[in-house]
Design a protein around this motif. Structure first.
Motif, short mmCIF file in Angstrom:
data_model
loop_
_atom_site.label_atom_id
_atom_site.label_comp_id
_atom_site.label_asym_id
_atom_site.label_seq_id
_atom_site.Cartn_x
_atom_site.Cartn_y
_atom_site.Cartn_z
N THR A 1 1.04 -1.39 -0.10
CA THR A 1 0.10 0.04 0.05
C THR A 1 0.79 1.29 -0.11
OG1 THR A 1 -1.91 -0.82 0.98
CG2 THR A 1 -2.02 1.09 1.10
N THR A 2 1.82 1.02 0.88
CA THR A 2 2.82 2.22 0.32
C THR A 2 3.36 2.51 -0.60
OG1 THR A 2 3.74 2.04 3.31
CG2 THR A 2 5.15 3.14 1.28
N THR A 3 3.66 1.72 -1.25
CA THR A 3 4.61 1.49 -2.80
C THR A 3 2.91 2.37 -3.32
OG1 THR A 3 5.82 -0.35 -2.50
CG2 THR A 3 5.13 0.10 -4.92
N TYR A 4 1.64 1.99 -3.36
CA TYR A 4 0.95 2.23 -4.60
C TYR A 4 1.12 3.62 -3.49
CZ TYR A 4 -4.44 2.69 -4.91
OH TYR A 4 -5.45 3.03 -5.30
N ILE A 5 0.71 4.68 -2.73
CA ILE A 5 1.16 5.51 -2.35
C ILE A 5 1.84 6.66 -2.98
CG2 ILE A 5 0.81 7.66 -1.07
CD1 ILE A 5 -1.74 5.74 -0.87
N ASP A 6 2.82 6.35 -2.85
CA ASP A 6 4.22 6.93 -3.55
C ASP A 6 3.77 6.67 -5.13
OD1 ASP A 6 4.97 7.13 -1.33
OD2 ASP A 6 6.48 5.39 -1.51
N ASP A 7 3.41 5.54 -6.02
CA ASP A 7 3.13 5.56 -7.19
C ASP A 7 1.81 6.10 -8.26
OD1 ASP A 7 4.83 3.60 -7.26
OD2 ASP A 7 3.17 1.92 -7.75
N LEU A 8 0.88 6.61 -6.17
CA LEU A 8 0.12 8.31 -6.71
C LEU A 8 0.56 9.36 -6.57
CD1 LEU A 8 -3.38 6.18 -5.20
CD2 LEU A 8 -2.26 6.75 -7.51
N PHE A 9 1.57 9.69 -5.78
CA PHE A 9 2.78 10.85 -5.33
C PHE A 9 3.23 11.12 -6.84
CE2 PHE A 9 0.90 10.97 -0.92
CZ PHE A 9 0.94 12.57 -1.38
N ASP A 10 3.97 10.01 -7.45
CA ASP A 10 4.52 10.16 -8.67
C ASP A 10 3.71 11.03 -10.06
OD1 ASP A 10 7.00 8.89 -8.12
OD2 ASP A 10 6.80 7.04 -8.24
N ILE A 11 2.23 10.96 -10.17
CA ILE A 11 1.61 11.47 -10.54
C ILE A 11 1.13 12.93 -9.92
CG2 ILE A 11 -0.83 10.53 -12.13
CD1 ILE A 11 -0.11 8.10 -12.38
N TYR A 12 0.46 13.12 -9.50
CA TYR A 12 -0.44 13.88 -8.35
C TYR A 12 0.59 15.01 -7.34
CZ TYR A 12 -4.09 11.40 -10.73
OH TYR A 12 -4.51 10.87 -11.46
#
Length: 227
Positions: free
Chosen positions: A14-25
Protein backbone atom coordinates in the motif's frame (compact mmCIF):
# COMPACT_ATOMS: atom_id res chain seq x y z
CA UNK A 1 1.65 -16.64 6.56
CA UNK A 2 1.17 -15.29 10.08
CA UNK A 3 -0.87 -12.17 10.79
CA UNK A 4 2.08 -9.87 11.53
CA UNK A 5 3.79 -10.83 8.28
CA UNK A 6 0.56 -10.42 6.35
CA UNK A 7 0.02 -6.95 7.85
CA UNK A 8 3.57 -5.99 6.95
CA UNK A 9 3.11 -7.18 3.38
CA UNK A 10 -0.13 -5.22 2.99
CA UNK A 11 1.46 -2.10 4.45
CA UNK A 12 4.46 -2.35 2.13
CA UNK A 13 2.36 -2.82 -1.01
CA UNK A 14 0.00 0.00 0.00
CA UNK A 15 2.93 2.34 0.69
CA UNK A 16 4.22 1.60 -2.81
CA UNK A 17 0.74 2.28 -4.18
CA UNK A 18 0.61 5.69 -2.48
CA UNK A 19 4.11 6.55 -3.71
CA UNK A 20 3.08 5.62 -7.26
CA UNK A 21 0.16 8.03 -7.02
CA UNK A 22 2.44 10.80 -5.73
CA UNK A 23 4.59 10.25 -8.81
CA UNK A 24 1.61 11.49 -10.83
CA UNK A 25 -0.24 13.95 -8.61
CA UNK A 26 1.51 16.95 -7.05
CA UNK A 27 -0.82 16.90 -4.05
CA UNK A 28 -3.68 14.72 -2.89
CA UNK A 29 -6.57 14.83 -0.45
CA UNK A 30 -6.72 11.84 1.94
CA UNK A 31 -10.15 11.21 3.44
CA UNK A 32 -10.63 8.60 6.20
CA UNK A 33 -14.10 7.19 6.66
CA UNK A 34 -15.41 4.37 8.81
CA UNK A 35 -18.39 2.80 7.05
CA UNK A 36 -20.73 0.56 9.02
CA UNK A 37 -24.37 -0.30 9.72
CA UNK A 38 -26.88 0.76 12.35
CA UNK A 39 -26.92 -1.49 15.42
CA UNK A 40 -30.30 -2.87 14.43
CA UNK A 41 -29.02 -4.03 11.06
CA UNK A 42 -25.40 -4.81 12.02
CA UNK A 43 -26.34 -7.81 14.17
CA UNK A 44 -27.64 -9.66 11.10
CA UNK A 45 -25.34 -8.19 8.43
CA UNK A 46 -23.03 -10.64 6.69
CA UNK A 47 -19.67 -10.38 4.99
CA UNK A 48 -21.51 -10.78 1.70
CA UNK A 49 -23.66 -7.75 2.55
CA UNK A 50 -20.75 -5.44 3.18
CA UNK A 51 -18.82 -6.82 0.18
CA UNK A 52 -21.77 -6.05 -2.07
CA UNK A 53 -22.25 -2.58 -0.61
CA UNK A 54 -18.59 -1.66 -0.99
CA UNK A 55 -18.53 -2.98 -4.55
CA UNK A 56 -21.72 -1.05 -5.29
CA UNK A 57 -20.19 2.17 -3.98
CA UNK A 58 -16.99 1.75 -5.98
CA UNK A 59 -18.74 0.67 -9.15
CA UNK A 60 -20.95 3.75 -9.02
CA UNK A 61 -17.92 6.02 -9.12
CA UNK A 62 -18.23 6.65 -12.85
CA UNK A 63 -21.95 7.36 -12.69
CA UNK A 64 -21.51 9.92 -9.87
CA UNK A 65 -18.92 12.37 -11.26
CA UNK A 66 -20.02 15.14 -8.91
CA UNK A 67 -19.02 12.91 -6.00
CA UNK A 68 -16.21 10.72 -7.32
CA UNK A 69 -15.06 12.55 -10.45
CA UNK A 70 -11.62 13.44 -9.05
CA UNK A 71 -11.03 10.29 -7.02
CA UNK A 72 -7.63 8.83 -7.86
CA UNK A 73 -7.38 5.89 -5.45
CA UNK A 74 -8.71 4.13 -2.37
CA UNK A 75 -7.82 1.68 0.40
CA UNK A 76 -10.45 -0.40 2.22
CA UNK A 77 -10.09 -2.79 5.15
CA UNK A 78 -13.10 -4.86 6.21
CA UNK A 79 -13.34 -5.90 9.85
CA UNK A 80 -15.80 -7.52 12.24
CA UNK A 81 -16.54 -7.02 15.92
CA UNK A 82 -19.49 -8.22 17.99
CA UNK A 83 -20.64 -4.68 18.83
CA UNK A 84 -20.21 -3.10 15.37
CA UNK A 85 -20.75 -6.09 13.12
CA UNK A 86 -19.02 -5.91 9.72
CA UNK A 87 -17.53 -2.51 8.98
CA UNK A 88 -14.95 -0.86 6.74
CA UNK A 89 -12.01 1.39 7.53
CA UNK A 90 -11.46 3.28 4.29
CA UNK A 91 -9.19 5.88 2.76
CA UNK A 92 -10.49 7.78 -0.26
CA UNK A 93 -7.85 9.65 -2.24
CA UNK A 94 -8.62 12.65 -4.45
CA UNK A 95 -6.62 14.90 -6.75
CA UNK A 96 -5.65 17.80 -4.49
CA UNK A 97 -5.69 20.21 -7.40
CA UNK A 98 -9.39 19.54 -7.92
CA UNK A 99 -10.74 18.89 -4.39
CA UNK A 100 -10.08 21.39 -1.61
CA UNK A 101 -12.69 20.71 1.10
CA UNK A 102 -11.75 17.29 2.45
CA UNK A 103 -14.16 17.17 5.41
CA UNK A 104 -17.07 18.23 3.20
CA UNK A 105 -16.15 15.59 0.62
CA UNK A 106 -16.01 12.99 3.40
CA UNK A 107 -19.53 13.95 4.50
CA UNK A 108 -20.75 13.63 0.92
CA UNK A 109 -19.38 10.10 0.59
CA UNK A 110 -20.65 9.14 4.04
CA UNK A 111 -24.16 10.37 3.29
CA UNK A 112 -24.10 8.51 -0.01
CA UNK A 113 -23.17 5.32 1.84
CA UNK A 114 -25.82 5.93 4.48
CA UNK A 115 -28.77 6.95 2.33
CA UNK A 116 -28.26 5.44 -1.11
CA UNK A 117 -25.89 2.48 -0.94
CA UNK A 118 -27.43 0.98 2.23
CA UNK A 119 -30.95 2.43 1.91
CA UNK A 120 -30.73 4.12 5.30
CA UNK A 121 -29.17 1.13 7.07
CA UNK A 122 -25.67 2.58 7.06
CA UNK A 123 -23.75 4.88 9.37
CA UNK A 124 -20.37 6.53 8.97
CA UNK A 125 -17.67 8.37 10.86
CA UNK A 126 -15.73 11.11 9.07
CA UNK A 127 -12.25 11.23 10.60
CA UNK A 128 -11.39 14.37 8.62
CA UNK A 129 -13.83 16.28 10.82
CA UNK A 130 -11.52 15.54 13.76
CA UNK A 131 -8.09 16.36 12.34
CA UNK A 132 -7.24 18.63 15.27
CA UNK A 133 -7.46 15.65 17.65
CA UNK A 134 -4.47 13.94 16.06
CA UNK A 135 -1.03 14.75 17.45
CA UNK A 136 0.36 13.70 14.08
CA UNK A 137 -2.17 14.14 11.32
CA UNK A 138 -1.88 12.65 7.84
CA UNK A 139 -5.42 13.42 6.73
CA UNK A 140 -6.50 16.09 4.29
CA UNK A 141 -4.14 17.72 1.82
CA UNK A 142 -0.63 16.33 1.44
CA UNK A 143 1.87 17.79 -1.01
CA UNK A 144 4.28 15.38 -2.70
CA UNK A 145 7.20 17.37 -1.23
CA UNK A 146 5.93 17.07 2.37
CA UNK A 147 8.09 14.20 3.60
CA UNK A 148 6.90 14.62 7.20
CA UNK A 149 3.21 14.12 6.41
CA UNK A 150 3.97 11.37 3.94
CA UNK A 151 5.89 9.52 6.66
CA UNK A 152 3.02 9.92 9.14
CA UNK A 153 0.60 8.72 6.46
CA UNK A 154 2.62 5.55 5.98
CA UNK A 155 3.52 4.87 9.60
CA UNK A 156 0.18 5.79 11.18
CA UNK A 157 -2.77 5.78 8.78
CA UNK A 158 -1.66 3.00 6.44
CA UNK A 159 -0.29 0.88 9.27
CA UNK A 160 -3.67 1.19 11.04
CA UNK A 161 -5.60 0.20 7.93
CA UNK A 162 -3.39 -2.85 7.44
CA UNK A 163 -3.54 -4.13 11.01
CA UNK A 164 -4.99 -7.60 11.66
CA UNK A 165 -6.44 -7.04 15.12
CA UNK A 166 -10.11 -7.28 14.16
CA UNK A 167 -10.37 -9.92 11.46
CA UNK A 168 -13.39 -11.02 9.44
CA UNK A 169 -12.75 -14.64 10.42
CA UNK A 170 -15.95 -14.98 12.53
CA UNK A 171 -18.09 -14.26 9.44
CA UNK A 172 -15.79 -15.59 6.72
CA UNK A 173 -17.31 -18.53 4.85
CA UNK A 174 -14.29 -19.47 2.77
CA UNK A 175 -10.58 -18.78 2.56
CA UNK A 176 -11.12 -16.84 -0.65
CA UNK A 177 -12.89 -13.94 1.03
CA UNK A 178 -10.44 -11.09 1.40
CA UNK A 179 -10.53 -8.39 4.04
CA UNK A 180 -8.30 -5.87 2.27
CA UNK A 181 -8.60 -4.07 -1.04
CA UNK A 182 -7.07 -1.07 -2.74
CA UNK A 183 -6.88 0.51 -6.14
CA UNK A 184 -4.36 -0.68 -8.69
CA UNK A 185 -1.19 1.35 -9.09
CA UNK A 186 -1.12 3.49 -12.23
CA UNK A 187 1.01 2.13 -15.02
CA UNK A 188 4.58 3.26 -15.07
CA UNK A 189 5.40 5.67 -17.87
CA UNK A 190 8.52 5.30 -19.97
CA UNK A 191 9.06 9.06 -20.34
CA UNK A 192 11.20 9.67 -17.27
CA UNK A 193 10.78 13.00 -15.61
CA UNK A 194 7.16 13.42 -16.67
CA UNK A 195 5.74 16.32 -14.63
CA UNK A 196 3.14 15.65 -11.98
CA UNK A 197 -0.43 16.78 -12.61
CA UNK A 198 -0.68 20.26 -11.15
CA UNK A 199 -2.08 23.70 -11.87
CA UNK A 200 0.52 24.33 -14.56
CA UNK A 201 -0.40 21.23 -16.54
CA UNK A 202 -3.03 20.84 -19.22
CA UNK A 203 -6.40 21.51 -17.59
CA UNK A 204 -8.01 18.92 -19.88
CA UNK A 205 -6.43 16.15 -17.81
CA UNK A 206 -9.15 14.77 -15.57
CA UNK A 207 -8.96 12.85 -12.31
CA UNK A 208 -10.32 9.65 -13.88
CA UNK A 209 -7.37 9.32 -16.26
CA UNK A 210 -4.44 7.31 -14.91
CA UNK A 211 -6.29 7.33 -11.62
CA UNK A 212 -4.99 4.20 -9.97
CA UNK A 213 -8.40 2.55 -10.27
CA UNK A 214 -8.72 -0.20 -12.82
CA UNK A 215 -11.76 -0.35 -15.08
CA UNK A 216 -13.61 -3.58 -15.56
CA UNK A 217 -14.57 -4.84 -18.99
CA UNK A 218 -17.90 -3.04 -18.75
CA UNK A 219 -16.13 0.29 -18.49
CA UNK A 220 -17.70 1.27 -15.18
CA UNK A 221 -16.70 -1.39 -12.71
CA UNK A 222 -13.80 -1.21 -10.31
CA UNK A 223 -11.36 -4.06 -10.24
CA UNK A 224 -9.68 -3.78 -6.85
CA UNK A 225 -6.34 -5.13 -5.78
CA UNK A 226 -7.22 -7.67 -3.09
CA UNK A 227 -4.78 -9.01 -0.54
Amino acid sequence: MNESRNSQRMAESTTTYIDDLFDIYSKMQFIRLDLAYTKEYAKDASLEDINQDLTHLLNNRRTKPSLFGNMVGYVAKKEFTEDKGPHIHSLFIFDGQKVSKDAFKGDQIGEYWKNEITDGKGIYHNCNREKTKYAECALGMIDHTDDTKRTVLKEKAIAYLCKEEQSIDPIRKSGNERSFARGISPRKKSNAGRPRLCDSTDESVQGNQSDGLAQGSSGDQISPKNE
